[in-house]
Scaffold this motif. Structure first.
Motif, PDB file in Angstrom:
ATOM      1  N   ALA A  52      30.844 -21.634  43.280  1.00 50.47           N
ATOM      2  CA  ALA A  52      32.139 -21.319  43.872  1.00 50.47           C
ATOM      3  C   ALA A  52      32.617 -19.993  43.292  1.00 50.47           C
ATOM      4  CB  ALA A  52      33.149 -22.421  43.542  1.00 50.47           C
ATOM      5  N   PHE A  62      33.489 -22.612  38.307  1.00 49.69           N
ATOM      6  CA  PHE A  62      33.221 -23.970  38.744  1.00 49.69           C
ATOM      7  C   PHE A  62      32.114 -23.958  39.777  1.00 49.69           C
ATOM      8  CE2 PHE A  62      37.547 -24.401  37.206  1.00 49.69           C
ATOM      9  CZ  PHE A  62      37.535 -25.646  36.604  1.00 49.69           C
ATOM     10  N   ASN A  64      31.139 -25.948  43.376  1.00 46.61           N
ATOM     11  CA  ASN A  64      31.671 -26.833  44.407  1.00 46.61           C
ATOM     12  C   ASN A  64      30.838 -28.102  44.421  1.00 46.61           C
ATOM     13  OD1 ASN A  64      33.741 -25.199  45.530  1.00 46.61           O
ATOM     14  ND2 ASN A  64      32.187 -24.007  46.629  1.00 46.61           N
ATOM     15  N   TRP A  82      35.175 -34.523  47.455  1.00 40.99           N
ATOM     16  CA  TRP A  82      35.127 -33.087  47.237  1.00 40.99           C
ATOM     17  C   TRP A  82      35.635 -32.813  45.847  1.00 40.99           C
ATOM     18  CZ3 TRP A  82      37.206 -35.167  51.735  1.00 40.99           C
ATOM     19  CH2 TRP A  82      36.510 -34.891  52.891  1.00 40.99           C
ATOM     20  N   TYR A  84      35.031 -30.238  41.955  1.00 42.04           N
ATOM     21  CA  TYR A  84      34.518 -29.118  41.187  1.00 42.04           C
ATOM     22  C   TYR A  84      33.853 -29.637  39.920  1.00 42.04           C
ATOM     23  CZ  TYR A  84      37.418 -26.456  44.322  1.00 42.04           C
ATOM     24  OH  TYR A  84      37.972 -25.920  45.447  1.00 42.04           O
ATOM     25  N   THR A  86      32.001 -28.199  36.194  1.00 39.41           N
ATOM     26  CA  THR A  86      31.827 -27.070  35.285  1.00 39.41           C
ATOM     27  C   THR A  86      31.377 -27.582  33.918  1.00 39.41           C
ATOM     28  OG1 THR A  86      32.816 -25.001  34.482  1.00 39.41           O
ATOM     29  CG2 THR A  86      34.207 -26.982  34.389  1.00 39.41           C
ATOM     30  N   THR A  97      37.064 -34.917  41.193  1.00 41.00           N
ATOM     31  CA  THR A  97      36.853 -35.174  42.612  1.00 41.00           C
ATOM     32  C   THR A  97      38.088 -35.799  43.238  1.00 41.00           C
ATOM     33  OG1 THR A  97      36.008 -37.436  42.359  1.00 41.00           O
ATOM     34  CG2 THR A  97      34.387 -35.642  42.250  1.00 41.00           C
TER      35      THR A  97
END
Length: 177
Positions: A52, A62, A64, A82, A84, A86, A97
């Motif tokens: 991302a 991050f 996606n 959906w 991120y 990291t 999420t």
């Protein structure tokens, strides 16, 4: 045909800014093995983990994260997630999420070569969700080779089990790209 009066022209110039692939930072390089588009035709699940753009306001990189599930037999849609993903400088992975099933999760864990184990740190849910309240969750990703990756989700709900985890799903994905 009548002559065209008071005619004017509008010119619109569109500048397309190409999305350029970011170089993964040192921490997120540990997740290189999980990136890509993965699918399980047997369980009808798809997982996409991709880079991302870096949000300059946070200056944190991050990845996606998106996951979809649908019925094997009827093709009915089950749910989407959906979020991120990291890794911080200490090697701790974080996955946040939100899903169309009314849940949001905050999971943390450690990355090792070809394995990521995340445990639930916090969960939110809408008050009218029909799902049984999840009290704890463990999500494990294991890459078996360049083509196959497995995801195991284990959880504890308000009714079972009282301690530990109960396996919710075990899915083997095939890499599509």
């Amino acid at each position: 045909m009548l002559p065209l009066r008071n005619a004017f022209s509008i010119f619109i110039f569109v500048t397309l800014v190409p999305f350029t692939q970011q170089v993964l930072n040192e921490q997120n390089e540990k997740l290189q093995w999980i990136m890509g588009k993965w699918r399980s035709e047997f369980f009808r699940k798809e997982l996409i983990i991709d880079e991302a753009p870096v949000a300059k306001s946070a200056n944190v990189q991050f990845l996606n994260f998106s996951a979809r599930a649908w019925s094997h037999s009827t093709k009915d849609h089950f749910h989407d997630e959906w979020g991120y993903l990291t890794v911080d400088p200490a090697g701790n992975a974080t996955l946040m999420t939100t899903g169309n099933n009314g849940f949001t999760t905050y999971e943390v864990g450690q990355v090792s070569p070809n394995k990521l184990v995340l445990t639930l740190k916090d969960i939110g849910r809408i008050s009218f969700s029909r799902d049984l309240p999840v009290e704890d969750l463990r999500r494990t990703f294991i890459r078996h080779d360049d083509r196959y990756m497995e995801q195991v989700i284990e959880m504890r709900t308000a009714t079972h089990p009282k301690v530990g985890y109960l396996e919710h799903t075990r899915v083997v994905y095939t890499r599509l790209n």
